[in-house]
Design a protein around this motif. Structure first.
Motif, short mmCIF file in Angstrom:
data_model
loop_
_atom_site.label_atom_id
_atom_site.label_comp_id
_atom_site.label_asym_id
_atom_site.label_seq_id
_atom_site.Cartn_x
_atom_site.Cartn_y
_atom_site.Cartn_z
N GLU A 86 6.54 -1.39 -2.70
CA GLU A 86 7.91 -0.91 -2.48
C GLU A 86 8.08 0.41 -3.22
O GLU A 86 7.45 0.64 -4.25
CB GLU A 86 8.91 -1.92 -3.05
CG GLU A 86 9.00 -3.20 -2.27
CD GLU A 86 9.61 -4.32 -3.10
OE1 GLU A 86 10.20 -4.03 -4.16
OE2 GLU A 86 9.49 -5.48 -2.67
N GLY A 87 9.00 1.23 -2.74
CA GLY A 87 9.25 2.51 -3.39
C GLY A 87 9.66 2.33 -4.83
O GLY A 87 10.59 1.56 -5.11
N GLY A 88 8.98 2.99 -5.74
CA GLY A 88 9.33 2.89 -7.15
C GLY A 88 8.71 1.72 -7.87
O GLY A 88 8.95 1.53 -9.06
N ALA A 89 7.90 0.92 -7.14
CA ALA A 89 7.29 -0.26 -7.78
C ALA A 89 6.35 0.20 -8.89
O ALA A 89 5.63 1.19 -8.75
CB ALA A 89 6.53 -1.08 -6.76
N ASN A 90 6.36 -0.54 -9.98
CA ASN A 90 5.42 -0.21 -11.05
C ASN A 90 4.16 -1.05 -10.91
O ASN A 90 4.14 -2.08 -10.21
CB ASN A 90 6.08 -0.34 -12.43
CG ASN A 90 6.50 -1.75 -12.75
OD1 ASN A 90 5.72 -2.69 -12.59
ND2 ASN A 90 7.73 -1.92 -13.23
N CYS A 104 3.81 -1.11 -16.86
CA CYS A 104 5.23 -1.12 -16.48
C CYS A 104 5.76 0.28 -16.25
O CYS A 104 6.79 0.45 -15.61
CB CYS A 104 6.08 -1.86 -17.52
SG CYS A 104 6.45 -0.91 -19.01
N LEU A 105 5.09 1.29 -16.80
CA LEU A 105 5.56 2.67 -16.62
C LEU A 105 4.65 3.44 -15.66
O LEU A 105 4.78 4.66 -15.52
CB LEU A 105 5.60 3.39 -17.97
CG LEU A 105 6.61 2.86 -19.00
CD1 LEU A 105 6.61 3.74 -20.25
CD2 LEU A 105 8.02 2.82 -18.41
N THR A 106 3.72 2.75 -15.04
CA THR A 106 2.80 3.41 -14.12
C THR A 106 3.31 3.22 -12.69
O THR A 106 3.38 2.09 -12.19
CB THR A 106 1.39 2.81 -14.25
OG1 THR A 106 0.94 3.01 -15.60
CG2 THR A 106 0.41 3.47 -13.30
N LEU A 107 3.71 4.30 -12.07
CA LEU A 107 4.11 4.23 -10.66
C LEU A 107 2.89 3.77 -9.86
O LEU A 107 1.81 4.34 -9.98
CB LEU A 107 4.57 5.62 -10.20
CG LEU A 107 5.02 5.73 -8.74
CD1 LEU A 107 6.35 4.99 -8.53
CD2 LEU A 107 5.16 7.19 -8.33
N GLU A 135 1.77 4.06 -6.91
CA GLU A 135 1.03 5.04 -6.11
C GLU A 135 0.02 5.85 -6.92
O GLU A 135 -0.96 6.34 -6.38
CB GLU A 135 2.00 6.05 -5.46
CG GLU A 135 2.69 5.53 -4.21
CD GLU A 135 4.03 4.89 -4.51
OE1 GLU A 135 4.20 4.34 -5.61
OE2 GLU A 135 4.90 4.94 -3.62
N THR A 136 0.28 6.01 -8.22
CA THR A 136 -0.58 6.90 -9.00
C THR A 136 -1.95 6.31 -9.30
O THR A 136 -2.81 7.01 -9.81
CB THR A 136 0.10 7.29 -10.34
OG1 THR A 136 0.30 6.11 -11.12
CG2 THR A 136 1.42 7.99 -10.11
N ALA A 170 11.15 1.27 2.25
CA ALA A 170 9.89 2.02 2.39
C ALA A 170 8.75 1.29 1.69
O ALA A 170 8.88 0.93 0.53
CB ALA A 170 10.06 3.41 1.78
#
Lengths: 583, 160, 269
Positions: free
Chosen positions: B20-24, B62-65, B67-68, B2
């Motif tokens: 990619e899904g979950g990419a930081n 590194c902890l920021t998704l 998409e956000t 995805a």
């Protein structure tokens, strides 16, 4: 606060020993790489971009000590994005020790473990996939059938009878110097005679230091990629580019001329990036996939698998006269080198050369062991070999001061070495400055010392009688106590018999070897005991199944001796304090 | 796999990437957009090495998704200089010897930038607090604190 | 394979998706979930999130205050309404963590994290779930780690009288360090004497917990050396604190009375 941290140059001290014409020291100078640092452009290894970069992650041992019955990679190999899974059998020359590059020690460590693992986190397989996540998922899908073995985590327990053998290359759980000596010895004068003097107080102490992780902000890693001319480029975080180059050439059995290593921009090393094994794995990955491969530790791996400063344990015994003169000091030390040698063999030599610290003591004796345990292999870190024993020595100085009722700084000044004194390793001390350091420290701390101590100097009062090498006790062969006969121990391929029981004696003289006849017996002798002079604590519980009773686990040996890479024919042996001395 | 399109502003420029899904955010900035200034140190929020600004606030990339940050403004060290002119923090870090290995430096700079934008005249305690989530292993905190205080002065001088 | 991210406009939709999923984790500020993602956690494949503005709301409700689950530590420290809670929010992480970490996430943060949650517990915190139900925080904590967790949309807390709420985090590194322990105390007073004290610890168990024996020992007492004596004596009674790299269980028990005493004898203010 920041104004308090300015360096103060005490140019009044030793002023006549130098011309005061320094152009750099004491003056602010910009680092040559500072612009890159503040703009974020300094090229760390991971800042190099490659199209189609693959990611490598390792399958690691969850056990301190276990035999590998089977590694099942079938499911993992079929997972999305997985390009290749590397096992020990894929490594051309899967056995090395770092200091073999200077012909010191025995190859004792595989790049990827095959027969067994000897510490938690030891790698047994390396997965290469298109994304890091895919590599992680595939690592989780590799099934390893482990047979858990008894383990040992304490160096004195590792030397006790019946202890599990950590590393078959070293069946007595100690590093053997020059294939002969189970430890490093230092003898200077006769400590036992001094301990027996009626006018001395005996002060003993036991000190230990846990492993310390260097914890660089940049975790260790490397990116390797094929170049167009049959060479491989490797960007690495290494602190020791030519160690890394030589190690890679040897493990991969390829000429170093095919390796194009680029490093030098290191995000903190502190010794932990001296013996990295990222480069050979990344290059092997690039060879086997034909693509650029990155192998980087995450923070958890850096902490668990990254080689730390090793644990040390020290026993000190001093003879001190009523006026505070230390007339004898005996050391027994154990370096916990973990499962593989790395640089601990060298740390022990450094420590021995440093004894008895910056003090002039007429009788010194020391036995220091480099011991294998099922802990993470230990390596370099800022002053390693010295730091732990200095901690022990300085704690002990305070203890001595308290015992004889002397001010601890005055005790140090009283016993400090001075220019022209003979040191225990039989070199004259020069440029000594402990007395002045103590005086300045006392002054800065507002700590009162008596005028006669404030007036002492490193420049005067040394030499003369203090320059003499005392008579040192040896046997008729000229050996100090406990030295084995001249013939090297046979190089073991199978587990050796269990070491003899540790003696319960408190004497510094190990029982057996010194009395062994100089002529070698016709049959190879049993391995002499690695007898810790004082009873070692027994392992907490006797292992249910002793490894000695198992069928011999033959350590991996490459079929062909290593011939290429950086090793030069006729490389000279590394000299050491108690080993064969050149010149 | 995805992949999701994400649009945001990076150092003032519009960016559109597929993630990619979950990419930081750290991976997206470095590998997706080629901005190598933020660094990886731990992946778990303990070192501060990957600190960037998101709408002016310090965040750990590194902890920021990824998409956000859609529709938001992300700033990194690459965006600190004003054209060819370095940011006062960069000048002050250079002159105060506030970097040794240089690896924590980008995170330190962004943590400091976040502070100076809210508090142009910070106290020493505020500076210490502002970089309290950033680890320097060469242990140069004192020069870093001195540099940030110095930068605040330079900034005020430049503004006046 | 790989992960998918699902973004919902309302918390209620996200909650329904979460309840129906076996392989999903709800992402608030990301400090916990992204850490698990970065380390390849194999227990979930879907990340659920909600952009519902209600999650970020701070609102007075009679004598209580409702704090949205999506409110960050930084927002608490900047809120005039929540000034009394600012020391607890400031105890979490460094500034970058605080601009990400949320109230909701802190309720589910494993030991040794969850300092704010201890403060919320002392303030009679009640979790508001996506379906409108409320649950006392002790109950929520007790159920933590058992089965799929509910989606919390807000926490309501008591508004303590001025000077009646105290918080202290004990760590070995200043100004930012992991908890040896944290202590939160809501000490309402009636005629100078404590009535209805609530005291909670963080990092002294698998989840934040109240210390009923301390609360009982404070009842009817005054905040002076003699008045707090019984509470201090009971500070570590019946506790089985965790062992970790920061402190041993023995150490945590040994220092609990010291820090409780300091907290109780602080000047009002």
């Amino acid at each position: 606060m920041s104004s308090q941290t300015r360096v103060e140059l005490r140019k009044d001290l030793f002023a006549d020993e130098r011309d005061d014409n320094l152009n750099e020291i004491g003056r602010p100078t910009a680092r040559q790489d500072i612009l890159g640092h503040v703009t974020g452009r300094s090229p760390f290894f991971d800042d190099h971009q490659f199209d189609g970069l693959l990611h490598m992650r390792c399958v690691r041992s969850p056990h301190h000590h276990a035999r590998i019955r089977r590694i099942d990679i079938a499911a993992a190999e079929r997972m999305p994005g997985v390009r290749r899974i590397i096992l020990g059998r894929d490594v051309p020359h899967n056995l090395n020790t770092l200091l073999s590059l200077i012909d010191f020690g025995r190859d004792d460590e595989p790049l990827l473990a095959t027969g067994k693992v000897s510490y938690v986190g030891e790698a047994v397989a390396a997965v290469i996939a298109e994304t890091e996540r895919q590599a992680r998922d595939a690592v989780a899908a590799v099934r390893v059938d482990w047979e858990v073995l008894p383990h040992v985590l304490d160096p004195e327990e590792a030397l006790a009878p019946g202890a599990p053998i950590v590393n078959e290359t070293w069946p007595r759980n100690v590093f053997e110097y020059h294939d002969k000596y189970t430890h490093q010895k230092l003898r200077f004068g006769d400590v036992e005679r001094a301990f027996a003097r009626p006018d001395v107080e005996i002060v003993e102490g036991r000190y230990q230091m846990s492993p310390i992780e260097q914890a660089p902000t940049e975790t260790c890693g490397a990116i390797a990629a094929p170049e167009t001319n049959g060479r491989y480029v490797c960007h690495t975080s290494t602190q020791a580019l030519f160690f890394s180059l030589g190690t890679t050439a040897k493990l991969l059995d390829m000429p170093s001329s095919r390796l194009h290593f680029i490093g030098g921009t290191v995000g903190g090393g502190f010794g932990g990036k001296v013996d990295s094994l990222h480069e050979p794995l990344a290059v092997l990955g690039a060879i086997l996939t034909g693509a650029p491969v990155k192998y980087i530790w995450d923070r958890a791996e850096e902490m668990q698998v990254g080689a730390p400063r090793g644990a040390e344990r020290w026993y000190l015994k001093d003879a001190v006269t009523r006026d505070g003169r230390i007339v004898a000091r005996r050391f027994r030390g154990y370096f916990d080198c973990g499962a593989y040698t790395r640089l601990s063999s060298y740390a022990v030599q450094k420590a021995t050369g440093h004894l008895p610290g910056p003090y002039t003591i007429e009788n010194v004796s020391s036995d220091v062991y480099c011991v294998f345990t099922n802990r993470t292999p230990a390596t370099a870190m800022r002053g390693f070999g010295i730091t732990g024993v200095d901690f022990a020595i300085e704690c002990h100085m305070d203890k001595v001061a308290e015992r004889v009722g002397l001010d601890p700084i005055e005790l140090r000044i009283l016993n400090a070495y001075r220019d022209g004194d003979m040191k225990a390793h039989r070199r004259l001390a020069k440029n000594t400055a402990l007395i002045e350091c103590c005086q300045v420290a006392a002054e800065k701390a507002g700590w009162p010392i008596r005028p006669e101590f404030a007036a002492m100097s490193s420049l005067t009062g040394g030499g003369g009688d203090r320059a003499a090498i005392p008579e040192t006790v040896t046997d008729e062969e000229g050996r100090v106590d406990g030295t084995p006969a001249a013939r090297p121990a046979p190089r073991p391929a199978a587990p050796a018999p269990a070491p003899a029981p540790a003696t319960a004696s408190t004497s510094a003289r190990p029982a057996a070897p010194a009395t062994r006849p100089a002529a070698p017996p016709a049959t190879p002798p049993a391995a002499p005991p690695v007898a810790p002079p004082v009873s070692a604590p027994a392992p907490a519980a006797a292992p249910a199944e002793r490894p000695q009773e198992r069928p011999a686990q033959k350590p991996y040996q490459p079929q062909e001796p290593f011939t290429r890479g950086v090793k030069k024919p006729g490389a000279h042996r590394f000299s050491s304090l108690s080993g064969t001395r050149r010149r | 796999m995805a992949r999701t399109p994400v649009e945001f502003r990076l150092n003032g420029a519009e960016k559109a990437v597929f993630v990619e899904g979950g990419a930081n955010l750290l991976d997206v900035l470095r590998r997706g957009l080629g901005d190598m200034t933020p660094k990886y140190g731990c992946g778990q929020g303990t070192c501060g090495t990957c600190t960037v600004l998101v709408d002016g606030r310090p965040q750990l990339a590194c902890l920021t998704l990824a998409e956000t940050v859609a529709g938001r403004e992300v700033r990194t060290v690459a965006g600190l200089p004003d054209g060819a002119e370095l940011h006062p923090l960069q000048d002050a870090f250079m002159e105060n010897f506030a970097a040794q290995c240089g690896y924590c430096t980008p995170g330190m700079l962004m943590a400091a930038a976040a502070l100076l934008e809210r508090r142009p005249d910070p106290s020493r305690e505020e500076v210490v607090e502002a970089i309290s989530g950033n680890i320097c292993r060469c242990t140069g905190y004192e020069p870093i604190i001195a540099a940030i205080l110095d930068a605040a002065q330079r900034r005020r001088r430049r503004a006046s | 394979m790989g992960l998918t991210v699902e973004t919902y406009a309302s918390a209620a939709e996200a909650a329904r998706a979460l309840a129906a999923a076996q392989d999903a984790r709800y992402l608030g500020g990301g400090t916990l979930v992204m850490r698990a993602v970065n380390y390849g956690d194999q227990s979930f494949r879907r990340i659920l999130r909600a952009t519902d503005p209600a999650l970020g709301r701070i609102a007075a409700q009679g004598g209580r205050i409702s704090v949205g689950a999506g409110v960050t530590m930084a927002e608490i420290t900047e809120s005039r309404e929540l000034g009394f809670l600012a020391p607890a929010a400031r105890a979490v992480g460094g500034p970058a963590i605080r601009s990400m970490a949320t109230v909701g996430g802190n309720l589910f943060a494993a030991h040794p994290y969850g300092d704010l949650a201890a403060a919320l517990l002392a303030l009679d915190g009640r979790a508001v779930l996506a379906d409108g139900r409320e649950q006392a925080l002790d109950e929520l904590f007790a159920a933590r780690g058992r089965g799929q967790q509910p989606l919390v949309t807000a926490v309501t807390i008591a508004r303590p009288e001025r000077g009646a709420f105290r918080f202290r985090k004990v760590s070995r590194v200043k100004p930012k360090g992991v908890s040896v322990m944290s202590i939160a105390a809501w000490l309402p007073r009636s005629g100078g004497r404590i009535a209805g004290a609530r005291v909670a610890y963080g990092a002294m168990g698998p989840t934040p917990r109240r210390v009923p024996r301390v609360e009982q020992a404070l009842e009817g007492r005054t905040l002076d050396a003699a008045g707090v004596q019984a509470a201090v004596a009971a500070a570590a009674e019946g506790l089985d604190p965790p062992e970790d790299a920061i402190a041993s269980a023995w150490y945590r028990r040994a220092v609990a009375p010291v820090h409780l005493r300091r907290l109780l004898l602080e000047e009002d203010g």
